[in-house]
Design a protein around this motif. Structure first.
Motif, PDB file in Angstrom:
ATOM      1  N   VAL A  74       0.863  -1.191   0.000  1.00  0.00           N
ATOM      2  CA  VAL A  74       0.000   0.000   0.000  1.00  0.00           C
ATOM      3  C   VAL A  74       0.892   1.230   0.000  1.00  0.00           C
ATOM      4  CG1 VAL A  74      -1.818   1.258   1.220  1.00  0.00           C
ATOM      5  CG2 VAL A  74      -1.723  -1.237   1.371  1.00  0.00           C
ATOM      6  N   ASP A  75       0.672   2.110  -0.958  1.00  0.00           N
ATOM      7  CA  ASP A  75       1.469   3.327  -1.028  1.00  0.00           C
ATOM      8  C   ASP A  75       1.243   4.173   0.240  1.00  0.00           C
ATOM      9  OD1 ASP A  75       2.927   5.107  -3.282  1.00  0.00           O
ATOM     10  OD2 ASP A  75       1.723   6.357  -1.932  1.00  0.00           O
ATOM     11  N   GLY A  76       2.336   4.725   0.771  1.00  0.00           N
ATOM     12  CA  GLY A  76       2.234   5.518   1.994  1.00  0.00           C
ATOM     13  C   GLY A  76       1.287   6.701   1.848  1.00  0.00           C
ATOM     14  N   ASP A  77       1.262   7.280   0.633  1.00  0.00           N
ATOM     15  CA  ASP A  77       0.377   8.437   0.420  1.00  0.00           C
ATOM     16  C   ASP A  77      -1.086   8.053   0.615  1.00  0.00           C
ATOM     17  OD1 ASP A  77       2.404  10.138   0.005  1.00  0.00           O
ATOM     18  OD2 ASP A  77       2.298  10.104  -2.182  1.00  0.00           O
ATOM     19  N   HIS A  78      -1.410   6.820   0.213  1.00  0.00           N
ATOM     20  CA  HIS A  78      -2.790   6.366   0.404  1.00  0.00           C
ATOM     21  C   HIS A  78      -3.135   6.347   1.891  1.00  0.00           C
ATOM     22  CE1 HIS A  78      -4.394   5.571  -3.458  1.00  0.00           C
ATOM     23  NE2 HIS A  78      -3.508   4.647  -3.810  1.00  0.00           N
ATOM     24  N   LEU A  79      -2.169   5.946   2.713  1.00  0.00           N
ATOM     25  CA  LEU A  79      -2.448   5.884   4.159  1.00  0.00           C
ATOM     26  C   LEU A  79      -2.606   7.291   4.742  1.00  0.00           C
ATOM     27  CD1 LEU A  79      -0.214   2.853   4.773  1.00  0.00           C
ATOM     28  CD2 LEU A  79      -2.571   3.009   5.524  1.00  0.00           C
ATOM     29  N   TYR A  80      -1.755   8.210   4.288  1.00  0.00           N
ATOM     30  CA  TYR A  80      -1.932   9.604   4.732  1.00  0.00           C
ATOM     31  C   TYR A  80      -3.312  10.108   4.327  1.00  0.00           C
ATOM     32  CZ  TYR A  80       2.805  10.627   6.388  1.00  0.00           C
ATOM     33  OH  TYR A  80       3.960  10.655   7.116  1.00  0.00           O
ATOM     34  N   ASN A  81      -3.671   9.840   3.058  1.00  0.00           N
ATOM     35  CA  ASN A  81      -4.968  10.335   2.569  1.00  0.00           C
ATOM     36  C   ASN A  81      -6.134   9.697   3.329  1.00  0.00           C
ATOM     37  OD1 ASN A  81      -3.620  11.873   0.752  1.00  0.00           O
ATOM     38  ND2 ASN A  81      -3.871  10.455  -0.960  1.00  0.00           N
ATOM     39  N   ALA A  82      -6.026   8.396   3.564  1.00  0.00           N
ATOM     40  CA  ALA A  82      -7.095   7.711   4.307  1.00  0.00           C
ATOM     41  C   ALA A  82      -7.198   8.287   5.724  1.00  0.00           C
ATOM     42  CB  ALA A  82      -6.830   6.212   4.362  1.00  0.00           C
ATOM     43  N   GLY A  83      -6.034   8.591   6.320  1.00  0.00           N
ATOM     44  CA  GLY A  83      -6.015   9.172   7.663  1.00  0.00           C
ATOM     45  C   GLY A  83      -6.701  10.529   7.685  1.00  0.00           C
ATOM     46  N   PHE A  84      -6.425  11.345   6.673  1.00  0.00           N
ATOM     47  CA  PHE A  84      -7.050  12.668   6.650  1.00  0.00           C
ATOM     48  C   PHE A  84      -8.536  12.569   6.313  1.00  0.00           C
ATOM     49  CE2 PHE A  84      -2.693  14.176   6.688  1.00  0.00           C
ATOM     50  CZ  PHE A  84      -2.808  15.205   7.620  1.00  0.00           C
ATOM     51  N   ALA A  85      -8.893  11.592   5.465  1.00  0.00           N
ATOM     52  CA  ALA A  85     -10.325  11.375   5.200  1.00  0.00           C
ATOM     53  C   ALA A  85     -11.031  10.996   6.501  1.00  0.00           C
ATOM     54  CB  ALA A  85     -10.505  10.279   4.151  1.00  0.00           C
ATOM     55  N   ALA A  86     -10.362  10.150   7.285  1.00  0.00           N
ATOM     56  CA  ALA A  86     -10.939   9.737   8.574  1.00  0.00           C
ATOM     57  C   ALA A  86     -11.054  10.940   9.512  1.00  0.00           C
ATOM     58  CB  ALA A  86     -10.076   8.649   9.206  1.00  0.00           C
ATOM     59  N   LEU A  87     -10.021  11.780   9.511  1.00  0.00           N
ATOM     60  CA  LEU A  87     -10.027  12.948  10.402  1.00  0.00           C
ATOM     61  C   LEU A  87     -11.189  13.890  10.051  1.00  0.00           C
ATOM     62  CD1 LEU A  87      -8.527  14.616  12.625  1.00  0.00           C
ATOM     63  CD2 LEU A  87      -7.347  15.769  10.767  1.00  0.00           C
ATOM     64  N   LEU A  88     -11.302  14.200   8.752  1.00  0.00           N
ATOM     65  CA  LEU A  88     -12.338  15.159   8.347  1.00  0.00           C
ATOM     66  C   LEU A  88     -13.739  14.596   8.577  1.00  0.00           C
ATOM     67  CD1 LEU A  88     -10.761  16.609   5.068  1.00  0.00           C
ATOM     68  CD2 LEU A  88     -10.863  17.649   7.334  1.00  0.00           C
ATOM     69  N   SER A  89     -13.931  13.344   8.161  1.00  0.00           N
ATOM     70  CA  SER A  89     -15.277  12.769   8.337  1.00  0.00           C
ATOM     71  C   SER A  89     -15.575  12.568   9.822  1.00  0.00           C
ATOM     72  CB  SER A  89     -15.406  11.451   7.575  1.00  0.00           C
ATOM     73  OG  SER A  89     -14.422  10.550   8.012  1.00  0.00           O
ATOM     74  N   GLY A  90     -14.529  12.274  10.593  1.00  0.00           N
ATOM     75  CA  GLY A  90     -14.718  12.100  12.036  1.00  0.00           C
ATOM     76  C   GLY A  90     -15.152  13.396  12.697  1.00  0.00           C
ATOM     77  N   ILE A  91     -14.484  14.505  12.322  1.00  0.00           N
ATOM     78  CA  ILE A  91     -14.848  15.804  12.911  1.00  0.00           C
ATOM     79  C   ILE A  91     -16.273  16.181  12.494  1.00  0.00           C
ATOM     80  CG2 ILE A  91     -14.356  18.285  12.832  1.00  0.00           C
ATOM     81  CD1 ILE A  91     -11.378  17.559  12.723  1.00  0.00           C
ATOM     82  N   TYR A 143     -12.540   5.825   1.627  1.00  0.00           N
ATOM     83  CA  TYR A 143     -11.322   6.065   0.858  1.00  0.00           C
ATOM     84  C   TYR A 143     -10.728   4.750   0.355  1.00  0.00           C
ATOM     85  CZ  TYR A 143      -6.847   7.793  -0.618  1.00  0.00           C
ATOM     86  OH  TYR A 143      -5.753   8.089  -1.393  1.00  0.00           O
ATOM     87  N   VAL A 144     -10.695   3.769   1.253  1.00  0.00           N
ATOM     88  CA  VAL A 144     -10.086   2.471   0.883  1.00  0.00           C
ATOM     89  C   VAL A 144     -10.880   1.824  -0.254  1.00  0.00           C
ATOM     90  CG1 VAL A 144      -9.748   0.116   1.754  1.00  0.00           C
ATOM     91  CG2 VAL A 144      -8.986   2.058   3.109  1.00  0.00           C
ATOM     92  N   ARG A 145     -12.193   1.842  -0.179  1.00  0.00           N
ATOM     93  CA  ARG A 145     -13.013   1.235  -1.230  1.00  0.00           C
ATOM     94  C   ARG A 145     -12.897   2.014  -2.537  1.00  0.00           C
ATOM     95  NH1 ARG A 145     -13.943  -3.742  -0.124  1.00  0.00           N
ATOM     96  NH2 ARG A 145     -15.669  -3.743  -1.608  1.00  0.00           N
ATOM     97  N   ARG A 146     -12.886   3.326  -2.412  1.00  0.00           N
ATOM     98  CA  ARG A 146     -12.848   4.161  -3.627  1.00  0.00           C
ATOM     99  C   ARG A 146     -11.561   3.919  -4.409  1.00  0.00           C
ATOM    100  NH1 ARG A 146     -11.565   9.551  -5.203  1.00  0.00           N
ATOM    101  NH2 ARG A 146     -13.078  10.296  -6.731  1.00  0.00           N
ATOM    102  N   HIS A 147     -10.477   3.655  -3.700  1.00  0.00           N
ATOM    103  CA  HIS A 147      -9.192   3.442  -4.385  1.00  0.00           C
ATOM    104  C   HIS A 147      -8.870   1.956  -4.527  1.00  0.00           C
ATOM    105  CE1 HIS A 147      -8.034   7.680  -4.653  1.00  0.00           C
ATOM    106  NE2 HIS A 147      -8.756   7.802  -3.553  1.00  0.00           N
ATOM    107  N   ARG A 148      -9.867   1.122  -4.266  1.00  0.00           N
ATOM    108  CA  ARG A 148      -9.738  -0.325  -4.460  1.00  0.00           C
ATOM    109  C   ARG A 148      -8.491  -0.888  -3.768  1.00  0.00           C
ATOM    110  NH1 ARG A 148     -13.277  -1.424  -8.842  1.00  0.00           N
ATOM    111  NH2 ARG A 148     -13.840   0.498  -9.875  1.00  0.00           N
ATOM    112  N   VAL A 174      -4.399  -2.585   4.362  1.00  0.00           N
ATOM    113  CA  VAL A 174      -4.430  -1.248   4.980  1.00  0.00           C
ATOM    114  C   VAL A 174      -4.514  -1.384   6.505  1.00  0.00           C
ATOM    115  CG1 VAL A 174      -5.805   0.864   5.222  1.00  0.00           C
ATOM    116  CG2 VAL A 174      -5.457  -0.138   2.963  1.00  0.00           C
ATOM    117  N   ALA A 175      -5.343  -2.315   6.963  1.00  0.00           N
ATOM    118  CA  ALA A 175      -5.494  -2.493   8.418  1.00  0.00           C
ATOM    119  C   ALA A 175      -4.181  -2.979   9.038  1.00  0.00           C
ATOM    120  CB  ALA A 175      -6.615  -3.495   8.703  1.00  0.00           C
TER     121      ALA A 175
END
Lengths: 177, 259
Positions: free
Chosen positions: B39-56, B102-107, B113-114
């Motif tokens: 898994v590309d590291g950028d995907h993990l950063y992006n997933a993390g920020f998606a989680a942060l924004l949707s979480g807030i 994010y994970v599903r959208r980028h297949r 990822v987990a």
């Protein structure tokens, strides 16, 4: 590790976990009313007696039986100023129902406090902590700081920083469900 | 205790600062581990920020729903910058859904990822625990043990440094997980389930040392009920995963076929 070992380990931990659940439920872990007075959640709020701007003495112990929102503030503190209308609205709305909003001004002269209250149309009582002794007693090191004290005189919530109406309503649930 | 950190004329909220640090460090570790799982590291950063924004967003929406009367009279408070106007449970659900989206959208492979992210979550839990300890947020029950900590507000009373216990336990379990990853069998999701197993166990057994906490009807602690279920689920899943890795007895004992 073999599958059976995982299943056994899980079963043993789950059984022990039931014991932990019972332990967590025991009164010794949750009952805090016997603790000494301290400005900490779960402790009885330390008592104090101060004078209000009108010269009337106000003692926290005399408010027992009513939820108290104890707000430490000063006129030079901009976040304190921003939350004053919220506290005033709370006083107007729930004061008749028994909720006490008590401001504690930190070490300012009465004239300054009076001007500030007049400018913001504050009507809830304000106690004058002229020598900041009560602020020290409550460990207040940044303003505003608000303590939510329940009917039994126990501190149920401490909030550092300015509160919006929604935050105030949220925290108030701890003492006025 | 250090509820606020002095920074010149300003004071930073210690717990909030440590939460940000925990988020950043957790994400950094996850992104570093990503390539090992394809898994590309950028995907993990992006997933993390998606989680942060949707979480807030979810945490604020939860707050709006819970205190609708207040927001109805002053709708602009929906956009208030106050971090206190957030509810944690909707926030956690929202964060999970954001990462999932994010994970599903980028297949991406969910298990990969987990596995990459789980040790980062343990690290984040440890850093957040240190912040909670410094801020005096997680108060322990009273103890006579020599390492009990007296809070400045009640110097005569020593308490379990519960948040510190949790931080240390999360770090120890992080080391165990990383060691097991290098040595043990590997199957998709193993590192994630192993991380959950240990974290659930430590929270289950440390929770009674906390003073207060959310109680369910009957006086049960909500955190313990959740972690007990997580422990049972992850242990069962680890057993199943290990079974799937072992060759079936019939395959092992079958005689070599004649040509």
């Amino acid at each position: 590790m073999s599958p059976n070992r995982w299943y056994w380990l899980t079963a043993v931990l789950c059984v022990l976990g039931l014991g932990a659940l019972a332990w967590g439920r025991s009164p010794s872990a949750t009952v805090v009313a016997t603790l000494p007075p301290a400005p900490l959640i779960g402790h009885p709020a330390p008592n104090f007696t101060l004078s209000t701007l009108d010269g009337e003495p106000v003692a926290l112990a005399d408010l027992r039986g009513r939820p108290v929102v104890l707000n430490f503030w000063a006129s030079w503190c901009l976040p304190c100023r921003s939350e004053m209308p919220e506290l005033e609205r709370l006083h107007q709305r729930l004061g008749p129902a028994g909720v006490v909003v008590l401001g504690v001004n930190q070490a300012e002269d009465p004239a300054t406090v009076a001007r500030f209250r007049q400018a913001l149309s504050i009507t809830f009582p304000t106690a004058l902590d002229s020598r900041a002794g009560v602020s020290r007693l409550y460990g207040v090191d940044s303003l505003p700081t608000t303590f939510f004290v329940d009917r039994d005189g126990i501190v149920r919530e401490i909030f550092i920083g300015p509160m919006t109406d929604a935050v105030l309503a949220d925290r108030l649930r701890k003492v006025y469900p | 205790m250090l509820p606020t950190i002095p920074l010149g004329p300003l004071r930073l909220q210690t717990y909030g600062t440590f939460l940000l640090l925990a988020f950043w460090l957790g994400l950094w570790l996850a992104a570093r581990r990503g390539p090992r799982y394809g898994v590309d590291g950028d995907h993990l950063y992006n997933a993390g920020f998606a989680a942060l924004l949707s979480g807030i967003a979810a945490a604020r929406l939860g707050h709006v729903a819970a205190f609708f009367e207040v927001y109805r009279t002053d709708p602009l408070q929906v956009f208030s910058l106050s971090p206190a106007a957030l509810l944690p449970i909707p926030g956690l659900v929202g964060a999970g859904l954001g990462a999932w989206w994010y994970v599903r959208r980028h297949r991406l492979a969910v298990a990969a990822v987990a596995d990459a992210a789980a040790p980062g979550l343990l690290l984040a839990a440890a850093v957040a625990g240190v912040g909670a300890f410094l801020a005096g947020r997680t108060v322990g029950t009273v103890t006579a043990l020599p390492w009990g900590v007296a809070l400045p507000a009640a110097p005569d009373l020593r308490r379990h440094p519960t948040a510190l216990y949790e931080a240390v336990a999360a770090l120890v379990w992080l080391a165990v997980v990383l060691a097991a990853e290098r040595r043990g069998e590997r199957w998709p999701g193993r590192t994630a389930w192993l991380s959950l197993f240990g974290y659930a166990a430590l929270r289950l057994f440390l929770e009674p040392l906390r003073a207060g906490g959310v109680l369910l009807p009957g006086g049960w602690r909500a955190a313990q009920v959740v972690t007990w279920c997580a422990l049972a689920l992850s242990g069962w899943r680890l057993g199943r995963g290990a079974a799937a890795q072992r060759p079936h007895p019939s395959v092992v004992s079958a005689p070599a076929s004649e040509p």
